[in-house]
Design a protein around this motif. Structure first.
Motif, short mmCIF file in Angstrom:
data_model
loop_
_atom_site.label_atom_id
_atom_site.label_comp_id
_atom_site.label_asym_id
_atom_site.label_seq_id
_atom_site.Cartn_x
_atom_site.Cartn_y
_atom_site.Cartn_z
N GLY A 127 1.08 -1.19 -0.37
CA GLY A 127 0.16 0.50 0.34
C GLY A 127 0.88 1.34 0.05
O GLY A 127 2.40 1.20 0.22
N ILE A 128 -0.11 2.58 0.31
CA ILE A 128 0.47 3.81 -0.36
C ILE A 128 0.62 4.85 1.03
O ILE A 128 -1.34 4.61 1.78
CB ILE A 128 0.14 4.21 -1.26
N ALA A 129 1.52 5.37 2.02
CA ALA A 129 0.86 5.99 2.63
C ALA A 129 1.44 7.59 2.81
O ALA A 129 2.66 7.37 1.08
CB ALA A 129 1.68 5.39 4.28
N THR A 130 1.08 7.86 3.33
CA THR A 130 2.03 9.61 3.16
C THR A 130 2.61 9.79 5.09
O THR A 130 2.28 9.97 6.06
CB THR A 130 1.26 11.22 2.90
N VAL A 131 4.01 11.23 4.94
CA VAL A 131 4.02 11.15 5.91
C VAL A 131 3.37 12.35 6.70
O VAL A 131 2.81 13.11 5.89
CB VAL A 131 5.44 11.52 5.90
N SER A 132 2.94 12.23 7.73
CA SER A 132 1.89 13.00 8.29
C SER A 132 2.41 14.08 9.10
O SER A 132 1.86 14.76 9.79
CB SER A 132 0.31 12.78 8.43
N ARG A 133 3.69 13.40 10.30
CA ARG A 133 4.06 14.40 10.87
C ARG A 133 6.07 14.01 11.24
O ARG A 133 5.96 12.63 10.56
CB ARG A 133 3.88 13.91 12.25
N GLU A 134 6.43 15.50 10.97
CA GLU A 134 7.51 14.98 11.06
C GLU A 134 8.64 14.01 11.67
O GLU A 134 7.60 14.39 12.66
CB GLU A 134 8.51 15.86 9.42
N ALA A 135 9.86 14.19 11.94
CA ALA A 135 10.76 13.24 13.24
C ALA A 135 10.72 13.81 14.43
O ALA A 135 11.30 15.20 14.24
CB ALA A 135 12.36 13.64 12.94
N TYR A 136 10.55 13.18 15.07
CA TYR A 136 10.16 13.55 16.17
C TYR A 136 10.64 12.45 17.49
O TYR A 136 11.05 11.21 17.02
CB TYR A 136 8.85 13.78 16.92
N PRO A 137 10.86 12.81 18.75
CA PRO A 137 11.56 12.44 19.36
C PRO A 137 10.96 10.67 19.32
O PRO A 137 9.76 10.69 19.52
CB PRO A 137 11.52 12.48 20.84
N ASP A 138 11.37 8.80 19.54
CA ASP A 138 10.74 8.18 19.03
C ASP A 138 10.05 8.00 20.82
O ASP A 138 10.81 7.46 21.79
CB ASP A 138 11.88 7.07 19.20
N PRO A 139 9.16 7.57 20.95
CA PRO A 139 8.34 7.19 21.70
C PRO A 139 8.21 6.44 22.99
O PRO A 139 7.82 5.98 23.82
CB PRO A 139 6.65 7.34 21.85
N THR A 140 9.36 4.74 22.51
CA THR A 140 9.22 4.14 23.02
C THR A 140 10.73 3.49 23.26
O THR A 140 11.22 2.35 24.08
CB THR A 140 9.53 2.56 21.79
N THR A 141 11.84 5.04 23.72
CA THR A 141 12.54 5.02 23.84
C THR A 141 13.18 6.22 24.59
O THR A 141 12.86 6.86 24.03
CB THR A 141 14.00 4.71 22.87
N ASP A 142 13.66 6.45 25.65
CA ASP A 142 14.45 7.65 26.08
C ASP A 142 15.53 8.09 25.47
O ASP A 142 16.54 8.62 25.89
CB ASP A 142 14.72 7.35 27.85
N ASP A 143 16.56 7.04 24.88
CA ASP A 143 17.32 7.54 23.56
C ASP A 143 16.59 8.44 22.94
O ASP A 143 16.25 8.53 22.12
CB ASP A 143 18.52 6.68 23.71
N GLU A 144 18.09 9.94 23.33
CA GLU A 144 17.09 10.86 22.34
C GLU A 144 17.86 10.72 20.47
O GLU A 144 17.42 11.65 19.98
CB GLU A 144 17.32 12.21 22.72
#
Length: 137
Positions: A62-79
């Motif tokens: 399938g095809i998706a689009t990027v709806s929000r650009e890069a932000y801190p990964d919520p699955t880790t505290d490593d920035e």
């Protein structure tokens, strides 16, 4: 800004195209490869993304689009790690298999073949369009 084109890979047993369709959008997180992370950082809202079901199916679905650009990964505290948000757009009329991609000379240079372990990869517009054509779009 010019639209960029991408392919993301995911094991359907962990998160499938059907899951994304149901959820409509999702955090694309958990990426722990520096090159793939750098690709996430380069993604811009509105970029087009092909969803590739890896391991068991090995096909673009399938095809998706990027709806929000890069932000801190919520699955880790490593920035060092980032996520983007993807929004489902359209299911391909026919999935495009890895075999079809490998057998198409116009797709011989894409990272899916050259760097098969990379989970987030850029595509040229011509490559993106060729995969769509193979998928019946």
């Amino acid at each position: 800004m010019t639209t960029q084109y991408w392919l993301v890979k995911q094991e359907p047993e962990k998160y499938s195209w059907q899951d994304l369709l149901k959820d409509r959008r999702t955090d694309w997180d958990g990426v722990r490869n520096y090159q793939a992370r750098n690709n996430l950082k380069t993604m811009r809202a509105g970029d087009k993304v092909l969803f590739y079901a890896s391991v068991s199916l090995k096909e673009v679905q399938g095809i998706a689009t990027v709806s929000r650009e890069a932000y801190p990964d919520p699955t880790t505290d490593d920035e060092r790690w980032v996520a983007v948000e993807l929004e489902a757009q359209t299911t391909l009329p026919q999935p495009v298999t890895l075999e079809q991609i490998k057998n198409d000379s116009r797709l011989a240079e894409i990272a899916l073949i050259k760097q098969s372990r990379l989970s987030v990869m850029p595509l040229r517009k011509t490559e993106f369009d060729r995969i769509l054509k193979l998928g019946g779009v």
